[in-house]
Design a protein around this motif. Structure first.
Motif, PDB file in Angstrom:
ATOM      1  N   GLN A 196      51.318 -67.269 -12.416  1.00  0.00           N
ATOM      2  CA  GLN A 196      50.953 -68.531 -13.052  1.00  0.00           C
ATOM      3  C   GLN A 196      52.175 -69.439 -13.221  1.00  0.00           C
ATOM      4  N   LEU A 197      53.316 -68.842 -13.544  1.00  0.00           N
ATOM      5  CA  LEU A 197      54.537 -69.642 -13.678  1.00  0.00           C
ATOM      6  C   LEU A 197      54.930 -70.260 -12.343  1.00  0.00           C
ATOM      7  N   VAL A 198      54.833 -69.487 -11.272  1.00  0.00           N
ATOM      8  CA  VAL A 198      55.144 -70.011  -9.942  1.00  0.00           C
ATOM      9  C   VAL A 198      54.179 -71.147  -9.600  1.00  0.00           C
ATOM     10  N   GLU A 199      52.906 -70.955  -9.887  1.00  0.00           N
ATOM     11  CA  GLU A 199      51.901 -71.988  -9.611  1.00  0.00           C
ATOM     12  C   GLU A 199      52.171 -73.237 -10.447  1.00  0.00           C
ATOM     13  N   THR A 200      52.531 -73.050 -11.701  1.00  0.00           N
ATOM     14  CA  THR A 200      52.848 -74.190 -12.566  1.00  0.00           C
ATOM     15  C   THR A 200      54.064 -74.938 -12.044  1.00  0.00           C
ATOM     16  N   ALA A 201      55.081 -74.212 -11.615  1.00  0.00           N
ATOM     17  CA  ALA A 201      56.281 -74.847 -11.049  1.00  0.00           C
ATOM     18  C   ALA A 201      55.913 -75.629  -9.792  1.00  0.00           C
ATOM     19  N   ARG A 202      55.045 -75.066  -8.962  1.00  0.00           N
ATOM     20  CA  ARG A 202      54.597 -75.763  -7.751  1.00  0.00           C
ATOM     21  C   ARG A 202      53.845 -77.036  -8.113  1.00  0.00           C
ATOM     22  N   GLN A 203      52.969 -76.947  -9.106  1.00  0.00           N
ATOM     23  CA  GLN A 203      52.211 -78.119  -9.536  1.00  0.00           C
ATOM     24  C   GLN A 203      53.127 -79.187 -10.122  1.00  0.00           C
ATOM     25  N   LEU A 204      54.141 -78.762 -10.865  1.00  0.00           N
ATOM     26  CA  LEU A 204      55.097 -79.726 -11.413  1.00  0.00           C
ATOM     27  C   LEU A 204      55.869 -80.427 -10.304  1.00  0.00           C
ATOM     28  N   GLU A 205      56.231 -79.686  -9.272  1.00  0.00           N
ATOM     29  CA  GLU A 205      56.937 -80.289  -8.139  1.00  0.00           C
ATOM     30  C   GLU A 205      56.048 -81.304  -7.432  1.00  0.00           C
ATOM     31  N   VAL A 206      54.790 -80.954  -7.238  1.00  0.00           N
ATOM     32  CA  VAL A 206      53.841 -81.887  -6.629  1.00  0.00           C
ATOM     33  C   VAL A 206      53.708 -83.127  -7.504  1.00  0.00           C
ATOM     34  N   GLU A 207      53.631 -82.930  -8.816  1.00  0.00           N
ATOM     35  CA  GLU A 207      53.528 -84.056  -9.748  1.00  0.00           C
ATOM     36  C   GLU A 207      54.758 -84.957  -9.648  1.00  0.00           C
ATOM     37  N   ARG A 208      55.946 -84.356  -9.569  1.00  0.00           N
ATOM     38  CA  ARG A 208      57.177 -85.157  -9.415  1.00  0.00           C
ATOM     39  C   ARG A 208      57.148 -85.956  -8.115  1.00  0.00           C
TER      40      ARG A 208
END
Length: 143
Positions: A84-96
C-alpha cells in the motif's frame, strides 16, 4: 502424540477439516474457504492415556503454533502495508506529474490569452482607423 489430529466441520463452509492436536485451542485458517476457525478443545482437554507431561507438551505445541500463525498474519499485514505504501507513493508521483502538467497548461493558456488580447487590441485599433478613414471618405464625398 504429535501425529494425532482433530477433525470437525468448518462453521463457515461446513466442510470437514483436520488439524494437529497441537492446534487445539488456537485459531486456524480453513483449507477450503480460508475463513478463520477456532480449533475446538484446549490444553485442558483430556485424551486417553494423557499425563501431565502430555498436556504440557500439547499446550507448548499449541502456543508455539499459535505464535507462528500470529507471526505469519503479522508478516502478511506488513507485506500488505508495504504494498500500500508503494502504491501510495506511485499515486503521489502521478499526482505531482499531473500538477506539473496542469501548471504548464495554465501557463500556456495565460500566454494564449495574452496573445488573443493583443490581437483583439490590434483589431480594435484597426477598426477605429478604418472607421476614421470611412468617415473621412464620406466627408470628402459629400463635399
Amino acid at each position: 502424540m504429535q501425529d494425532a489430529t482433530i477433525t470437525f466441520d468448518c462453521p463457515g463452509c461446513e466442510k470437514t477439516i483436520s488439524f494437529s492436536v497441537a492446534d487445539i485451542g488456537t485459531v486456524q485458517e480453513c483449507a477450503h474457504c480460508g475463513g478463520y476457525v477456532d480449533v475446538p478443545g484446549g490444553s485442558d482437554s483430556v485424551f486417553p492415556g494423557d499425563t501431565d507431561y502430555d498436556r504440557q507438551v500439547r499446550e507448548y505445541d499449541s502456543q508455539t503454533a499459535e505464535n507462528a500463525r500470529q507471526m505469519e498474519v503479522a508478516k502478511r499485514q506488513q507485506d500488505e502495508t508495504a504494498r500500500q505504501l508503494v502504491e501510495t507513493a506511485r499515486q503521489l508521483e502521478v499526482e505531482r506529474e499531473l500538477q506539473a502538467a496542469h501548471r504548464h497548461l495554465n501557463e500556456k493558456w495565460s500566454n494564449t490569452i495574452e496573445k488573443v488580447d493583443a490581437v483583439v487590441a490590434k483589431w480594435n485599433s484597426l477598426a477605429e482607423k478604418m472607421q476614421s478613414h470611412i468617415a473621412k471618405l464620406e466627408e470628402d464625398r459629400s463635399e
